[in-house]
Every structure is written in C-alpha cells, then in structure tokens.
Design a protein around this motif. Structure first.
Motif, PDB file in Angstrom:
ATOM      1  N   MET A  23       1.055  -1.153  -0.025  1.00  0.00           N
ATOM      2  CA  MET A  23       0.162  -0.052  -0.026  1.00  0.00           C
ATOM      3  C   MET A  23       1.082   1.172  -0.057  1.00  0.00           C
ATOM      4  N   HIS A  24       0.364   2.267  -0.862  1.00  0.00           N
ATOM      5  CA  HIS A  24       0.888   3.416  -0.656  1.00  0.00           C
ATOM      6  C   HIS A  24       0.261   4.535   0.079  1.00  0.00           C
ATOM      7  N   LEU A  25       0.622   4.911   1.208  1.00  0.00           N
ATOM      8  CA  LEU A  25      -0.298   5.754   2.139  1.00  0.00           C
ATOM      9  C   LEU A  25      -0.011   7.244   1.780  1.00  0.00           C
ATOM     10  N   LYS A  26      -1.076   8.006   1.330  1.00  0.00           N
ATOM     11  CA  LYS A  26      -0.948   9.384   0.875  1.00  0.00           C
ATOM     12  C   LYS A  26      -2.383   9.763   1.017  1.00  0.00           C
ATOM     13  N   ASP A  27      -2.586  11.175   0.788  1.00  0.00           N
ATOM     14  CA  ASP A  27      -3.910  11.594   1.032  1.00  0.00           C
ATOM     15  C   ASP A  27      -4.124  12.925   0.152  1.00  0.00           C
ATOM     16  N   LEU A  28      -5.706  12.740  -0.410  1.00  0.00           N
ATOM     17  CA  LEU A  28      -6.059  13.645  -1.376  1.00  0.00           C
ATOM     18  C   LEU A  28      -6.609  15.135  -0.862  1.00  0.00           C
ATOM     19  N   LYS A  29      -5.951  15.966  -1.119  1.00  0.00           N
ATOM     20  CA  LYS A  29      -6.593  17.349  -0.646  1.00  0.00           C
ATOM     21  C   LYS A  29      -7.924  17.494  -0.685  1.00  0.00           C
ATOM     22  N   LYS A  30      -8.604  17.972   0.443  1.00  0.00           N
ATOM     23  CA  LYS A  30     -10.277  18.062   0.539  1.00  0.00           C
ATOM     24  C   LYS A  30     -10.733  19.084  -0.712  1.00  0.00           C
ATOM     25  N   GLY A  31     -11.790  18.712  -1.313  1.00  0.00           N
ATOM     26  CA  GLY A  31     -12.348  19.505  -2.068  1.00  0.00           C
ATOM     27  C   GLY A  31     -11.900  19.273  -3.539  1.00  0.00           C
ATOM     28  N   ILE A  32     -10.784  18.369  -3.852  1.00  0.00           N
ATOM     29  CA  ILE A  32     -10.446  18.179  -4.820  1.00  0.00           C
ATOM     30  C   ILE A  32     -11.188  16.869  -5.820  1.00  0.00           C
ATOM     31  N   LYS A  33     -11.898  17.303  -6.959  1.00  0.00           N
ATOM     32  CA  LYS A  33     -12.803  16.303  -7.574  1.00  0.00           C
ATOM     33  C   LYS A  33     -11.776  15.546  -8.552  1.00  0.00           C
ATOM     34  N   GLY A  34     -11.637  14.383  -8.524  1.00  0.00           N
ATOM     35  CA  GLY A  34     -10.796  13.402  -9.484  1.00  0.00           C
ATOM     36  C   GLY A  34     -11.301  13.303 -10.918  1.00  0.00           C
ATOM     37  N   ASP A  35     -10.591  12.707 -11.574  1.00  0.00           N
ATOM     38  CA  ASP A  35     -11.025  12.163 -12.694  1.00  0.00           C
ATOM     39  C   ASP A  35     -10.301  10.830 -13.232  1.00  0.00           C
ATOM     40  N   LEU A  36     -10.148  10.626 -14.497  1.00  0.00           N
ATOM     41  CA  LEU A  36      -9.493   9.350 -14.887  1.00  0.00           C
ATOM     42  C   LEU A  36      -8.200   9.612 -15.410  1.00  0.00           C
ATOM     43  N   SER A  37      -7.590  10.805 -15.436  1.00  0.00           N
ATOM     44  CA  SER A  37      -6.383  11.168 -16.135  1.00  0.00           C
ATOM     45  C   SER A  37      -5.120  10.354 -15.351  1.00  0.00           C
ATOM     46  N   GLY A  38      -5.078  10.113 -14.137  1.00  0.00           N
ATOM     47  CA  GLY A  38      -4.156   9.449 -13.564  1.00  0.00           C
ATOM     48  C   GLY A  38      -3.397  10.511 -13.090  1.00  0.00           C
TER      49      GLY A  38
END
Length: 287
Positions: free
Chosen positions: A215-230
């Motif tokens: 597992m890679h442990l990391k966190d995504l900033k609140k409010g960021i809406k992702g996509d399928l770009s990678g």
C-alpha cells in the motif's frame, strides 16, 4: 437547566465531540514498520544519496520501496541501505520491461533484496484507458508474473486512477483483477489514486482482500474532484489525515486484508514538512 429547545442545538455539537474522541481512543491502528516510497525524495537523492538515506533513517523508516539512484548499482545501493537498517522490500519495473526483459527485473530485485516488484503504469492513449489496454495488460501481467513467481518474487500492479472507468457491471480495474491469475499477479493499493479515480479504497480492499499485498499511504486534498487522467498537481498531495480519505477505515480494512508493507509516498514538493507530520499521524491514530 437547559431548556429543551437549547439542548436540541447542543446535540449535534456533542455528537461531533464524541466522534472525535472515539477516533483517538482504542488501539493503535498502524502497527507495521514505517516504510517510504523512494519517489518521495526524488528531488533530494540527486544531491546526495548518503545524506538522503541518513534523513530517511532519522525519520524512523526501516523499509523502502524503490531502486538504485542514478550512478549506483543495485548492489551498491543495497549496501548503503543495509548500513542504515533499511530493507528494500519492493522495487519497481516498467511495463515494457515486463514485456521484453523480465529476466533483468528479477536480477535487479534480487540484487536489492526486494521480495516484491510493482508496475505503476499501463501505457495508453492520454484521452482514455480502454478495454483493449486492459486485456493486453492482463496478458503481460500473467506472463511476467509467472516468471517472477518462478524466481520467488511477487508481482504487483499499482493502480493509478485511470483504470476505474466503467466497464460492464464494474470497472476496467475489476476486469484486470478478475482476469489475472492470483497465483502470479497481486496488487499494490495507492489510496490517493484510487480515490482520485472515483473508487473507494475501503470497498476495494474488502472486495479483493488478499490480492492486495502492498500500500501507498498518501492523502488527497479536501475539495479536489478527481478524474480518470491518473494525474493531479503536487499540491493536492497532503499530510495523512488532513485530506478527504477516511484513513482510519483504510488502515482497518488493509490490516484485515493482510497487507504487511506500507509506504508513505509524498508527491508534494514539501516532503520535508509533510512526511514528519504524516509519520506523527500514523503513530497517534487509533480506532
């Protein structure tokens, strides 16, 4: 005495307080060796491998995922990590390497002392990852995974977000998992990229259980809406526990799935600030 109307206003605040206290009570959730993905220090290794490894050691890391920095052989790098009590438990390999030269992957992994090899990207057109890309990857992974397994190395595919596009009754990632041979192909969960791609890390861990090995442990900033770009800007990679991922739930599910090797990967440009805070979070989080 509080009037009934006043007490109604206090109930939500009281519940929030109790939830916060509960999150910090109970047993420690993270009970494994501290691991780091070497990409975290991609900007520091070129300026001094020994100094960077000293920093990694001082932070308390005893496991690493990565390979020899430019200018060093795998044997030389392993000697340096061994001297600091850091074990290279996993290393990476490119998709083309899996396709054309798996023998070199085995040689590199054994020189580093790594038990796992992960691939973090499947080549595809920038606009879209397709079922044809997934089918080809399944073929490559099954073949290379068997070769690695025959040489006592476990192959893992590392999700990167773009695989979570819809396909039939699930996603293209589901297709890859379901059509690869569990004897030869395992997986590394990157919780940020899973979230960014629209997946739920906890549900993925519950669904595929022991197929997950790393597992890679990391966190995504609140409010960021992702996509399928990678892909996402480095400033969207934040300190563990500060982002939108339910880290306690992830850690519980990962332990239940049997994952034993975890690597903090900080893709921000503030690793010297953020990594110590992420370590502190892992040490205090309870559930």
């Amino acid at each position: 005495m509080l009037k009934p109307a006043h007490s109604l206003f206090l109930i939500p605040a009281l519940c929030a307080t109790l939830t916060s206290v509960s999150a910090q009570s109970g047993k420690p959730l993270y009970t494994f060796p501290l691991g780091v993905e070497s990409y975290t220090y991609r900007n520091q290794f070129p300026n001094g491998v020994a100094a960077t490894l000293d920093k990694i050691k001082a932070l308390g890391f005893t496991e690493m995922e990565g390979g020899a920095p430019k200018g060093l052989t795998p044997e030389e790098f392993k000697k340096m990590t061994d001297q600091r009590g850091i074990k290279i438990t996993a290393t990476g390999a490119g998709y083309d390497q899996l396709t054309k030269d798996p023998e070199s992957i085995v040689k590199n992994a054994k020189a580093l002392g790594a038990e796992y090899v992960m691939c973090a990207w499947i080549p595809h057109e920038k606009s879209k990852f397709t079922i044809d890309d997934a089918k080809k990857a399944v073929e490559v992974f099954n073949k290379a995974g068997k070769y690695l397994k025959d040489n006592d190395i476990t192959f893992c595919y590392h999700n990167h977000g773009y695989e979570f596009g819809p396909y039939e009754n699930g996603t293209l990632f589901d297709y890859i998992v379901q059509h690869t041979d569990p004897r030869y192909v395992s997986f590394e969960m990157d919780i940020l990229w899973a979230t960014h791609g629209g997946a739920n890390p906890v549900k993925l861990l519950e669904k595929y259980g022991s197929r997950w090995k790393l597992m890679h442990l990391k966190d995504l900033k609140k409010g960021i809406k992702g996509d399928l770009s990678g892909g996402t800007p480095p400033e969207n990679d934040v300190v563990l526990g500060d982002g939108q991922i339910d880290m306690p739930a992830v850690l519980k599910a990962a332990k239940k799935a049997g994952i034993k090797h975890y690597y903090i990967e900080d893709e921000s440009n503030q690793e010297d600030v953020q990594v110590p805070l992420s370590i502190a979070y892992l040490k205090k989080v309870k559930g």
